[in-house]
Motif scaffolding. Structure first.
Motif, short mmCIF file in Angstrom:
data_model
loop_
_atom_site.label_atom_id
_atom_site.label_comp_id
_atom_site.label_asym_id
_atom_site.label_seq_id
_atom_site.Cartn_x
_atom_site.Cartn_y
_atom_site.Cartn_z
N ARG A 9 0.83 -1.21 0.00
CA ARG A 9 0.00 0.00 0.00
C ARG A 9 0.86 1.26 0.00
NH1 ARG A 9 -1.28 2.52 4.93
NH2 ARG A 9 -0.37 1.45 6.71
N THR A 10 2.02 1.22 0.64
CA THR A 10 2.91 2.38 0.62
C THR A 10 3.45 2.61 -0.79
OG1 THR A 10 3.55 1.98 2.91
CG2 THR A 10 5.02 3.35 1.61
N THR A 11 3.82 1.55 -1.48
CA THR A 11 4.33 1.67 -2.84
C THR A 11 3.25 2.20 -3.78
OG1 THR A 11 5.86 -0.16 -2.47
CG2 THR A 11 5.37 0.40 -4.76
N VAL A 12 2.06 1.59 -3.76
CA VAL A 12 0.97 2.01 -4.64
C VAL A 12 0.52 3.43 -4.30
CG1 VAL A 12 -1.40 1.53 -5.35
CG2 VAL A 12 0.25 -0.34 -5.13
N GLY A 13 0.41 3.72 -3.02
CA GLY A 13 -0.01 5.06 -2.61
C GLY A 13 0.98 6.13 -3.05
N THR A 14 2.25 5.86 -2.86
CA THR A 14 3.29 6.82 -3.26
C THR A 14 3.30 7.00 -4.77
OG1 THR A 14 4.61 6.20 -1.33
CG2 THR A 14 5.76 7.32 -3.12
N LEU A 15 3.20 5.91 -5.52
CA LEU A 15 3.16 5.99 -6.97
C LEU A 15 1.95 6.81 -7.45
CD1 LEU A 15 4.43 5.14 -9.66
CD2 LEU A 15 3.04 3.08 -9.55
N SER A 16 0.79 6.60 -6.83
CA SER A 16 -0.40 7.37 -7.20
C SER A 16 -0.20 8.86 -6.96
CB SER A 16 -1.61 6.90 -6.39
OG SER A 16 -2.09 5.70 -6.88
N ILE A 17 0.43 9.18 -5.86
CA ILE A 17 0.68 10.60 -5.55
C ILE A 17 1.65 11.20 -6.56
CG2 ILE A 17 1.73 12.16 -3.87
CD1 ILE A 17 0.41 10.37 -1.69
N TRP A 18 2.71 10.47 -6.92
CA TRP A 18 3.68 10.99 -7.89
C TRP A 18 3.07 11.15 -9.27
CZ3 TRP A 18 7.86 13.60 -7.12
CH2 TRP A 18 8.58 13.44 -5.93
N VAL A 19 2.30 10.17 -9.73
CA VAL A 19 1.65 10.27 -11.04
C VAL A 19 0.65 11.42 -11.03
CG1 VAL A 19 0.09 9.12 -12.66
CG2 VAL A 19 2.04 7.89 -11.71
N GLY A 20 -0.13 11.53 -9.95
CA GLY A 20 -1.09 12.62 -9.83
C GLY A 20 -0.42 13.98 -9.85
N THR A 21 0.70 14.09 -9.15
CA THR A 21 1.43 15.35 -9.11
C THR A 21 1.99 15.71 -10.48
OG1 THR A 21 1.98 14.99 -6.78
CG2 THR A 21 3.33 16.58 -7.98
N ALA A 22 2.52 14.72 -11.19
CA ALA A 22 3.03 14.97 -12.55
C ALA A 22 1.90 15.46 -13.45
CB ALA A 22 3.65 13.69 -13.12
N ALA A 23 0.74 14.82 -13.35
CA ALA A 23 -0.40 15.23 -14.18
C ALA A 23 -0.90 16.61 -13.80
CB ALA A 23 -1.52 14.21 -14.06
N LEU A 24 -0.84 16.93 -12.53
CA LEU A 24 -1.29 18.23 -12.05
C LEU A 24 -0.46 19.36 -12.66
CD1 LEU A 24 -3.43 19.19 -9.97
CD2 LEU A 24 -1.61 19.24 -8.28
N PHE A 25 0.86 19.14 -12.75
CA PHE A 25 1.74 20.19 -13.25
C PHE A 25 2.05 20.09 -14.74
CE2 PHE A 25 2.59 20.25 -8.69
CZ PHE A 25 2.37 21.61 -8.45
N ALA A 26 1.73 18.97 -15.38
CA ALA A 26 1.98 18.81 -16.82
C ALA A 26 0.75 18.20 -17.49
CB ALA A 26 3.22 17.94 -17.04
N PRO A 27 -0.38 18.93 -17.46
CA PRO A 27 -1.64 18.34 -17.94
C PRO A 27 -1.72 18.13 -19.45
CG PRO A 27 -1.97 20.64 -17.40
CD PRO A 27 -0.57 20.29 -16.97
N ARG A 28 -0.81 18.68 -20.20
CA ARG A 28 -0.80 18.42 -21.64
C ARG A 28 0.30 17.42 -22.01
NH1 ARG A 28 -4.25 21.69 -24.35
NH2 ARG A 28 -4.83 23.64 -23.35
N THR A 29 1.40 17.46 -21.30
CA THR A 29 2.54 16.59 -21.60
C THR A 29 2.29 15.15 -21.21
OG1 THR A 29 4.02 18.46 -21.28
CG2 THR A 29 5.02 16.27 -21.24
N LEU A 30 1.77 14.91 -20.03
CA LEU A 30 1.56 13.54 -19.57
C LEU A 30 0.61 12.75 -20.48
CD1 LEU A 30 2.55 11.60 -17.40
CD2 LEU A 30 0.56 12.23 -16.05
N PRO A 31 -0.54 13.31 -20.88
CA PRO A 31 -1.40 12.55 -21.80
C PRO A 31 -0.70 12.23 -23.12
CG PRO A 31 -2.62 14.35 -20.85
CD PRO A 31 -1.19 14.53 -20.43
N ARG A 32 0.14 13.15 -23.59
CA ARG A 32 0.88 12.92 -24.84
C ARG A 32 1.85 11.75 -24.66
NH1 ARG A 32 3.43 17.86 -25.65
NH2 ARG A 32 1.34 18.71 -25.78
N LEU A 33 2.52 11.70 -23.52
CA LEU A 33 3.44 10.59 -23.25
C LEU A 33 2.71 9.26 -23.17
CD1 LEU A 33 5.73 12.23 -20.53
CD2 LEU A 33 6.34 11.67 -22.89
N LEU A 34 1.45 9.30 -22.74
CA LEU A 34 0.66 8.07 -22.61
C LEU A 34 -0.06 7.69 -23.90
CD1 LEU A 34 -0.77 8.66 -19.04
CD2 LEU A 34 1.05 7.09 -19.72
#
Length: 125
Positions: A9-34
């Motif tokens: 749960r620590t690994t998944v929770g931390t990963l979710s926070i990092w991915v969410g933070t990346a999307a929060l600050f790069a809302p056009r770049t992250l979808p393009r990468l995906l």
């Protein structure tokens, strides 16, 4: 089992926070990468809002996983799996409409499969 759950749960929770933070600050770049189309990520005026809403949800779910003790984590896991399934369905619909690349479907289904396997594993115990 408690130690193993804490690591998961620590690994998944931390990963979710990092991915969410990346999307929060790069809302056009992250979808393009995906795999979202470059034209769509540049031109769509609502994209940043929608990506940031999903980012906020990811951050909230990650935080919930980090603070939920093992006995109550079952409900958090179920909600996370449901949201992941809905995300995968949205990607599949977008792919059918030609809006996202094939790799988006593969990534989405891999995440869904991993989440489902984890949920089945924890619920059997």
């Amino acid at each position: 089992m408690t130690r193993e759950w804490d690591v998961t749960r620590t690994t998944v929770g931390t990963l979710s926070i990092w991915v969410g933070t990346a999307a929060l600050f790069a809302p056009r770049t992250l979808p393009r990468l995906l795999g979202a189309s470059e034209t769509g990520t540049r031109a769509d005026v609502l994209l940043p809002l929608l990506v940031r809403l999903a980012a906020a949800r990811n951050i909230a779910m990650g935080a919930a996983l980090l603070v939920t003790p093992a006995p109550q984590a079952r409900r958090t896991t179920e909600v996370t799996l449901l949201l992941t399934a809905l995300d995968a369905a949205a990607v599949l619909v977008a792919r059918r409409g030609g809006d996202v690349a094939r790799r988006s479907v593969a990534t989405s289904l891999a995440v869904l499969g991993t989440a489902a396997a984890g949920a089945v594993r924890w619920h059997r115990r």
